[in-house]
Design a protein around this motif. Structure first.
Motif, short mmCIF file in Angstrom:
data_model
loop_
_atom_site.label_atom_id
_atom_site.label_comp_id
_atom_site.label_asym_id
_atom_site.label_seq_id
_atom_site.Cartn_x
_atom_site.Cartn_y
_atom_site.Cartn_z
N GLY A 1 0.90 -1.34 -0.34
CA GLY A 1 -0.18 0.18 0.03
C GLY A 1 0.84 1.09 -0.11
O GLY A 1 0.12 2.29 -0.10
N HIS A 2 2.19 1.27 0.01
CA HIS A 2 3.13 2.40 -0.03
C HIS A 2 3.62 2.88 -1.07
O HIS A 2 3.28 1.85 -1.53
N ARG A 3 3.43 3.93 -1.57
CA ARG A 3 3.54 4.95 -2.73
C ARG A 3 5.45 4.53 -2.62
O ARG A 3 5.94 4.84 -1.81
N LEU B 1 14.05 -2.96 2.94
CA LEU B 1 12.65 -3.61 1.80
C LEU B 1 11.93 -2.46 1.19
O LEU B 1 12.08 -2.81 0.16
N LEU B 2 11.23 -1.19 2.09
CA LEU B 2 10.96 -0.50 1.81
C LEU B 2 11.35 0.79 1.05
O LEU B 2 11.86 0.99 0.14
N ASP C 1 9.35 6.48 0.69
CA ASP C 1 9.75 7.67 0.91
C ASP C 1 10.37 7.79 2.24
O ASP C 1 9.76 7.06 2.80
N ARG C 2 11.52 8.23 2.71
CA ARG C 2 12.13 7.97 3.79
C ARG C 2 10.96 8.24 5.18
O ARG C 2 11.05 7.95 6.41
N THR C 3 10.14 9.29 5.25
CA THR C 3 9.17 9.83 6.24
C THR C 3 8.12 8.63 6.17
O THR C 3 7.62 8.07 7.48
N VAL C 4 7.80 7.97 5.44
CA VAL C 4 7.28 6.73 4.86
C VAL C 4 7.58 5.27 5.95
O VAL C 4 6.97 4.93 6.43
N VAL C 5 8.59 5.43 5.96
CA VAL C 5 9.45 3.97 5.97
C VAL C 5 9.52 4.57 7.46
O VAL C 5 9.65 3.22 8.33
N LEU D 1 16.34 4.15 14.28
CA LEU D 1 16.68 3.81 13.76
C LEU D 1 16.98 5.47 12.28
O LEU D 1 17.93 4.77 11.56
N GLU D 2 17.09 6.19 12.71
CA GLU D 2 17.86 7.15 11.69
C GLU D 2 19.46 7.22 11.98
O GLU D 2 20.09 7.29 11.41
#
Length: 265
Positions: free
Chosen positions: A25-27, A173-174, A180-184, A227-228
């Motif tokens: 579902g992620h762009r 994977l994403l 996009d990193r913000t979505v990840v 994560l960062e």
């Protein structure tokens, strides 16, 4: 043949494994979307309840990838979905920063030395750096990506809480899929609302350890900074994410392209 169940990554798919969710579902970069029902991430899979089995078995999962250590796998063996192949793919050795830390919490003296007075937070940052550079981690995450790219799908990968080892696997994977990193990061942080099983286990361990919940809590939740730290360490060691993929993980461009062709619609 059983009924195939189609789900989204909204809500809880399995109440007995609350961090089981769909990465679809992620762009993705270029306008595509990560396909639903192909990649699942999860917390422990020994907890699947009888009422959840029809849904679990109906997802069409063909590969179960267990990222836990041997100690964890032996003590709490997975329930494998019908029709799926089980594979153990360790991303931590027993002496790694995060390897079998539950054993340390059972030893009061060792637990205080490792986790008291803010040390748990430092421990977590060390875990994320090791997931980026440790040889076992590099081999394991390469195997995960290759299996997602080439092996039968759907695929589920998991650890115990489904937030750190699995969290980095999902972020990898994403990111490879151009999300996009913000979505990840948002996907990563979603684990915090899905830690009911982990909380029970961690609170029990904290009682045995003699530590307060506040001292243990940094290990029971994910933080964007964790994560960062991993992404920053990628840049420090390999120069870029692409450098990590090619030089660290040793993934070929053909494998990455195969992953994208399979997972993006």
């Amino acid at each position: 043949m059983g009924i195939v169940v189609f789900v989204t990554n909204d809500g809880f798919i399995l109440s007995s494994a609350p961090n089981f969710r769909d990465l679809g579902g992620h762009r993705a970069a270029g306008g595509g979307t990560v396909r639903h029902g192909m990649l699942y991430r999860s917390d422990a899979l020994h907890t699947i309840s009888e009422p959840d089995l029809p849904v679990y078995n109906g997802l069409g999962i063909r590969q179960l990838i267990d990222l836990r250590t041997e100690h964890e796998r032996v003590n709490l063996p997975d329930i494998t979905p019908e029709g799926a192949a089980y594979t153990a793919v360790s991303v931590q050795g027993p002496r790694a920063a995060g390897g079998n830390f539950s054993e340390a919490l059972m030893d009061r003296e060792r637990a205080r030395a490792m986790f008291a007075d803010g040390a748990a937070e430092r421990f977590m940052f060390a875990v994320y750096r090791e997931l980026v550079t440790d040889e076992i981690a590099l081999t394991g995450y390469r195997d995960l990506v290759e299996r997602a790219a080439k092996g039968p799908t759907a695929l589920v990968f998991h650890c115990s809480a489904g937030k750190d080892r699995t969290g980095w696997g999902a972020a990898l994977l994403l990111s490879l899929l151009g999300v996009d990193r913000t979505v990840v990061v948002a996907d990563y942080l979603a684990s915090n609302e899905r830690q009911e099983n982990t909380d029970k286990w961690m609170r029990m361990l904290s009682e045995h350890s003699g530590l307060t919940w506040e001292e243990v809590a940094p290990m029971a939740r994910v933080r964007a900074e964790y994560l960062e730290t991993a992404f920053t360490h990628v840049d420090e060691v390999y120069g870029s994410f692409d450098g990590y993929v090619s030089d660290g993980l040793g993934l070929s461009s053909a494998t990455v392209e195969s992953l994208r062709e399979r997972m993006i619609s």
